[in-house]
Design an enzyme around this catalytic site. Structure first.
Site, PDB file in Angstrom:
ATOM      1  N   ASP A  34       0.883  -1.349  -0.062  1.00  0.00           N
ATOM      2  CA  ASP A  34       0.163  -0.036   0.009  1.00  0.00           C
ATOM      3  C   ASP A  34       0.960   1.178  -0.033  1.00  0.00           C
ATOM      4  O   ASP A  34       1.803   1.536   0.934  1.00  0.00           O
ATOM      5  CB  ASP A  34      -0.902   0.066   1.286  1.00  0.00           C
ATOM      6  CG  ASP A  34      -1.994   1.066   1.049  1.00  0.00           C
ATOM      7  OD1 ASP A  34      -1.758   1.976   0.591  1.00  0.00           O
ATOM      8  OD2 ASP A  34      -3.165   0.646   1.541  1.00  0.00           O
ATOM      9  N   SER A  75      -7.237   4.066  -1.182  1.00  0.00           N
ATOM     10  CA  SER A  75      -7.048   2.307  -1.192  1.00  0.00           C
ATOM     11  C   SER A  75      -8.051   1.626  -1.513  1.00  0.00           C
ATOM     12  O   SER A  75      -8.089   0.583  -1.742  1.00  0.00           O
ATOM     13  CB  SER A  75      -6.435   2.248   0.168  1.00  0.00           C
ATOM     14  OG  SER A  75      -5.129   2.863   0.250  1.00  0.00           O
ATOM     15  N   GLU A 238      -1.025  -7.746   2.146  1.00  0.00           N
ATOM     16  CA  GLU A 238      -0.460  -6.529   2.109  1.00  0.00           C
ATOM     17  C   GLU A 238       0.566  -6.223   2.890  1.00  0.00           C
ATOM     18  O   GLU A 238       0.567  -6.394   4.211  1.00  0.00           O
ATOM     19  CB  GLU A 238      -1.596  -5.820   2.492  1.00  0.00           C
ATOM     20  CG  GLU A 238      -1.788  -4.286   2.105  1.00  0.00           C
ATOM     21  CD  GLU A 238      -2.825  -3.488   2.646  1.00  0.00           C
ATOM     22  OE1 GLU A 238      -3.425  -3.841   3.551  1.00  0.00           O
ATOM     23  OE2 GLU A 238      -2.990  -2.242   2.184  1.00  0.00           O
ATOM     24  N   ASP A 243       2.274   2.722   3.112  1.00  0.00           N
ATOM     25  CA  ASP A 243       1.316   4.069   3.062  1.00  0.00           C
ATOM     26  C   ASP A 243       1.349   4.925   4.230  1.00  0.00           C
ATOM     27  O   ASP A 243       1.380   6.163   4.048  1.00  0.00           O
ATOM     28  CB  ASP A 243       0.051   3.792   2.743  1.00  0.00           C
ATOM     29  CG  ASP A 243      -0.994   4.725   2.829  1.00  0.00           C
ATOM     30  OD1 ASP A 243      -1.037   5.538   1.739  1.00  0.00           O
ATOM     31  OD2 ASP A 243      -1.772   4.924   3.648  1.00  0.00           O
ATOM     32  N   HIS A 247       2.298   9.004   4.381  1.00  0.00           N
ATOM     33  CA  HIS A 247       1.654   9.932   5.008  1.00  0.00           C
ATOM     34  C   HIS A 247       2.443  10.809   6.134  1.00  0.00           C
ATOM     35  O   HIS A 247       2.309  12.028   6.282  1.00  0.00           O
ATOM     36  CB  HIS A 247       0.378   9.639   5.671  1.00  0.00           C
ATOM     37  CG  HIS A 247      -0.853   9.308   4.535  1.00  0.00           C
ATOM     38  ND1 HIS A 247      -1.232  10.030   3.725  1.00  0.00           N
ATOM     39  CD2 HIS A 247      -1.183   8.006   3.870  1.00  0.00           C
ATOM     40  CE1 HIS A 247      -2.252   9.329   2.998  1.00  0.00           C
ATOM     41  NE2 HIS A 247      -1.846   7.978   3.047  1.00  0.00           N
ATOM     42  N   ASP A 285      -1.281  -0.224  -4.660  1.00  0.00           N
ATOM     43  CA  ASP A 285      -2.600   0.514  -5.212  1.00  0.00           C
ATOM     44  C   ASP A 285      -2.491   1.835  -5.580  1.00  0.00           C
ATOM     45  O   ASP A 285      -3.088   2.357  -6.527  1.00  0.00           O
ATOM     46  CB  ASP A 285      -3.667   0.403  -4.068  1.00  0.00           C
ATOM     47  CG  ASP A 285      -2.998   0.732  -2.815  1.00  0.00           C
ATOM     48  OD1 ASP A 285      -1.856   1.030  -2.508  1.00  0.00           O
ATOM     49  OD2 ASP A 285      -3.618   0.805  -1.666  1.00  0.00           O
ATOM     50  N   HIS A 286      -1.358   2.414  -5.043  1.00  0.00           N
ATOM     51  CA  HIS A 286      -0.935   3.911  -5.452  1.00  0.00           C
ATOM     52  C   HIS A 286       0.291   4.171  -4.625  1.00  0.00           C
ATOM     53  O   HIS A 286       0.747   3.416  -3.731  1.00  0.00           O
ATOM     54  CB  HIS A 286      -1.859   4.873  -5.055  1.00  0.00           C
ATOM     55  CG  HIS A 286      -2.457   4.671  -3.458  1.00  0.00           C
ATOM     56  ND1 HIS A 286      -1.526   5.131  -2.669  1.00  0.00           N
ATOM     57  CD2 HIS A 286      -3.442   4.094  -2.896  1.00  0.00           C
ATOM     58  CE1 HIS A 286      -1.939   4.935  -1.471  1.00  0.00           C
ATOM     59  NE2 HIS A 286      -3.113   4.149  -1.631  1.00  0.00           N
TER      60      HIS A 286
HETATM   61 MG    MG Z   1      -4.245  -0.665   2.574  1.00  0.00          MG
HETATM   62 ZN    ZN Z   2      -2.884   6.381   2.271  1.00  0.00          ZN
END
Ligand code: MG
Ligand code: ZN
Length: 350
Positions: A34, A75, A238, A243, A247, A285-286
């Site tokens: 993620d 997500s 995952e 992620d 952030h 996912d990004h």
């Molecule tokens: Mg996730």
């Molecule tokens: Zn995020």
């Protein structure tokens, strides 16, 4: 006319031979980092002296991550696209942008075909990415409904956090479906077979530097249980908190999350290498944080990282694959291409 039809028949035979000759996978391990962009991968590679386990992958490409309504996905929409092959709006899980049409994932069809299934994550098991594979809700925040979707999904091995979402009544419902519920890593370690609901934290697991070997160990455990099924298995894994550190704009912890995910990738690739019938697909996912590397050093492992955003970005993410069917993942793809490529590798026709 006659010549044309002979050519046509000959081409048909050639096509069938080509289809039959294509190697098929018995098992699939689909791994999602993620927020994992290529710079996140390379930062970890630099910190690790220049190499990662994921370099064993023989196929690689890019995935376009935009959602149905936004250039920059979240997500939920990103996971839904990867899982079900349809782009939806941000915040939605397993439903089309019309809010009513249910979308069905690679995991769902693998289960329909008789394969065993599993999910392993380092956040709540009802969080957006894993839920994309089993839930159908217009908002990722509908945790109670998502927990019921998880119960309905009948996924064999479920490992992650999120104990707070499971009250007494819900646990009884899972036990009634023959789940062995464990709440500690030792408890999970002691399980050898059967259905598993491992809820190893009240919400998310701690960050990688405080989590020990939870993710690689859980992947190993999931594989050891699921691979007992002679029909094969589908396992979704995952690296959930890459992620979070994007952030938080924390290069050191971001690298720790990446190295932890790569350890889990190593477990998957080791199994795939021995087994010979397992497709491993790794993507994101990004990207998160618009992370760049200003400088690095392979000898000291130092990485000078810089974040240019607090949120996700729209850049394409890397794709890596290994095993039968992996060649499908070379080059460019939409995030909606994964479901059918995976089902094709498993020889599951829709
Ligand atoms: Mg996730
Ligand atoms: Zn995020």
């Amino acid at each position: 006319m006659k010549f044309k039809s002979i050519v046509l028949v000959f081409n048909l035979i050639l096509f069938q031979v080509a289809v039959l000759a294509q190697p098929k996978a018995k098992n699939v391990i689909f791994m999602i980092g993620d927020g994992m962009g290529i710079n996140q991968v390379y930062a970890a590679m630099t910190a690790n002296g220049g190499h990662l386990n994921l370099e064993k992958c023989t196929a690689s490409g890019y995935s376009k991550t935009y959602s149905a309504n936004k250039y920059i996905t979240d997500s939920a929409a990103g996971g839904t696209a990867l899982a079900t092959g349809t782009k939806t709006n941000n915040n939605m899980l397993g439903v089309a942008p019309d809010s009513v049409t249910k979308l069905w994932s690679s995991l769902y069809f693998a289960k329909e075909q008789g394969l065993s299934t599993g999910i392993v994550v380092t956040v709540s098991v009802t969080h957006a990415t894993p839920a994309s594979f089993y839930a159908h809700q217009t908002s990722r925040n509908m945790r109670r409904e998502i927990t019921q979707d998880l119960l309905k999904s009948d996924i064999d091995v479920i490992i992650g956090g999120g104990l707070n979402n499971f009250n007494k009544k819900t646990k009884v419902q899972f036990e009634a479906k023959n789940y062995q519920i464990v709440e500690t890593e030792e408890g999970l370690e002691n399980l050898r077979q059967g259905k598993v609901l491992a809820l190893l934290a009240s919400k998310d697991l701690p960050s990688a530097s405080k989590r020990g070997e939870m993710l690689p160990n859980s992947v190993e455990k999931a594989i050891s249980i699921l691979s007992q099924d002679t029909a094969g298995f589908f396992l979704m894994v995952e690296g959930s908190q890459i992620d979070y550190q994007g952030h938080a704009r924390n290069t050191t912890e971001l690298i720790n999350e990446m190295l932890d995910f790569d350890k889990a990738i190593g477990k998957a690739l080791d199994f795939a290498e021995q087994d010979g019938n397992t497709l491993v697909v790794i993507t994101a996912d990004h990207e998160t944080g618009a992370f760049t590397i200003l400088d690095g050093n392979f000898e000291t492992g130092e990485v000078k990282g810089k974040f240019n955003s607090f949120y996700h970005t729209g850049v394409p993410v890397p794709v890596f694959a290994y095993g039968p069917g992996s060649e499908q993942f070379n080059g460019w793809q939409e995030n909606t291409d994964f479901r059918d490529k995976i089902l094709n590798a498993l020889n599951i026709k829709l």
